[in-house]
Design an enzyme around this catalytic site. Structure first.
Site, PDB file in Angstrom:
ATOM      1  N   HIS A  84       7.796  -1.825  -6.137  1.00 12.39           N
ATOM      2  CA  HIS A  84       6.541  -1.435  -5.492  1.00 12.39           C
ATOM      3  C   HIS A  84       5.552  -2.596  -5.648  1.00 12.39           C
ATOM      4  CE1 HIS A  84       2.743   0.564  -4.703  1.00 12.39           C
ATOM      5  NE2 HIS A  84       3.437   1.493  -4.056  1.00 12.39           N
ATOM      6  N   GLU A 156       6.261  -2.019   2.981  1.00 16.27           N
ATOM      7  CA  GLU A 156       4.919  -1.601   2.574  1.00 16.27           C
ATOM      8  C   GLU A 156       3.966  -2.787   2.595  1.00 16.27           C
ATOM      9  OE1 GLU A 156       4.904   2.278   0.392  1.00 16.27           O
ATOM     10  OE2 GLU A 156       5.030   0.727  -1.126  1.00 16.27           O
TER      11      GLU A 156
HETATM   12  P1  PGA Z   1      -0.633   5.165   0.280  1.00 18.17           P
HETATM   13  O1  PGA Z   1       0.370   4.613  -0.872  1.00 18.17           O
HETATM   14  O2  PGA Z   1       0.165   6.091   1.142  1.00 18.17           O
HETATM   15  O3  PGA Z   1      -1.722   5.850  -0.507  1.00 18.17           O
HETATM   16  O4  PGA Z   1      -1.121   3.968   1.025  1.00 18.17           O
HETATM   17  C1  PGA Z   1       1.623   4.133  -0.540  1.00 18.17           C
HETATM   18  C2  PGA Z   1       2.278   3.598  -1.762  1.00 18.17           C
HETATM   19  O5  PGA Z   1       1.700   3.616  -2.858  1.00 18.17           O
HETATM   20  O6  PGA Z   1       3.406   3.130  -1.674  1.00 18.17           O
END
Ligand code: PGA
Length: 241
Positions: A84, A156
Site C-alpha cells: 500500500h 492506486e
Molecule cells: P480511499 O483509500 O478510498 O479513502 O481513497 C483507498 C486506500 O487507502 O487504498
C-alpha cells in the site's frame, strides 16, 4: 488504522445484512491485525473474505512486532494487502521488500493484493508508467508472472487516496491497460486473467463509471468502506457492470 471492537461489529453486521449483492461480486474486508479474528467470525457463512493490511517478509523468527503470513492464514485470512502506498511512503517499504512480502504471503497460501501507483509529482513529471512498471517488475522478477494466478493487483494513484480526488475513469483505464500490457510481456494468460482493482476515493457516486472501464475489475476502498451503506453502494454498482 480505523475501527474498534464495537464499531467493527456494527459495520460488518451492516455489510453482511446487505448480502448477497450478486454471485459475481466478491467482497473482501481487510481490518487491522487486532480485529482479524472477530471479523473472520462475523463474516462466517457470508462468502465475504477477510484479509490483512500488511505482512512480514519473514517466515518466522526473532522479528518482534512483526506478523507472519502463516499467522494470518492461521486466523482465517485469505488475502493480504502488500505495498500500500502508505507502507511505501511512510514506512519506507521498497519495491523489493514488497516483493518479498508478496512471496511470503504466497508461500503461506495467502493471496496478495499488490498495490502500485504514482505520486502527484511522478504523474506531473510524466513518470506514471515507469513507476508502476518498477513496482510490478520487482514482484515479477521475485516470484515469476505465474504467481499472479493467486494474486490481485490494485492500481492506486497516491494523489487520489484519501483525498476525495478520484482519477477519472479514462485516467484510471489508461494505467490499468498499461499494467495489463506490461504483464502480457511475460504472460498473455496472466495479463488477461488477473483482477486489477482501482483504489483512490472510490465511492457509490463514482464507482459505476470506473467499474465500467474495460480493464477495471473492482475497487480497493478506504474511506467509503467505513459505513456499511457506502460500501454496499459500491458493491451494488459492481453488480450491474
Ligand atoms: P480511499 O483509500 O478510498 O479513502 O481513497 C483507498 C486506500 O487507502 O487504498
Amino acid at each position: 488504522m480505523n475501527g474498534s471492537t464495537t464499531g467493527n461489529a456494527e459495520l460488518v453486521a451492516g455489510i453482511v445484512a446487505g448480502l448477497p449483492v450478486a454471485d459475481h461480486v466478491k467482497l473482501l474486508i481487510c481490518p487491522p491485525f487486532p480485529y482479524l479474528n472477530a471479523v473472520v467470525d462475523a463474516v462466517a457463512g457470508s462468502h465475504v473474505a477477510v484479509g490483512a493490511q500488511n505482512v512480514s517478509e519473514h517466515v518466522s523468527g526473532a522479528y518482534t512486532g512483526e506478523v507472519a503470513a502463516g499467522m494470518l492464514r492461521d486466523v482465517g485470512c485469505e488475502y493480504v494487502i502488500t505495498g500500500h502506498s502508505e507502507r511505501r511512503t511512510l514506512f519506507g517499504e521498497t519495491s523489493w521488500q514488497v516483493a518479498d512480502k508478496f512471496k511470503a504471503a504466497l508461500h503461506a497460501g495467502l493471496k496478495p493484493v499488490l498495490c502500485v501507483g504514482e505520486t502527484l509529482e511522478q504523474r506531473q513529471a510524466g513518470n506514471t508508467e515507469a513507476v508502476v512498471d518498477e513496482q510490478l517488475s520487482a514482484v515479477i522478477e521475485t516470484v515469476g508472472i505465474d504467481a499472479f494466478g493467486s494474486a490481485v493487483v490494485a492500481y492506486e494513484p497516491v494523489w487520489a487516496i484519501g483525498t476525495g480526488v478520484t482519477a477519472s475513469p479514462e485516467q484510471a483505464q489508461d494505467v490499468h491497460r498499461h499494467i495489463r500490457a506490461t504483464m502480457a510481456e511475460h504472460s498473455v494468460e496472466m495479463a488477461e486473467s488477473t483482477q486489477i482493482l482501482y483504489g483512490g476515493s472510490m465511492k457509490g457516486e463514482n464507482a459505476a463509471g470506473l467499474l465500467a472501464m474495460a480493464d477495471i475489475d473492482g475497487g480497493l476502498i478506504g474511506g467509503a468502506s467505513l459505513k456499511a451503506n457506502d460500501f454496499l453502494a459500491i458493491a451494488q454498482a459492481a453488480a450491474v457492470v
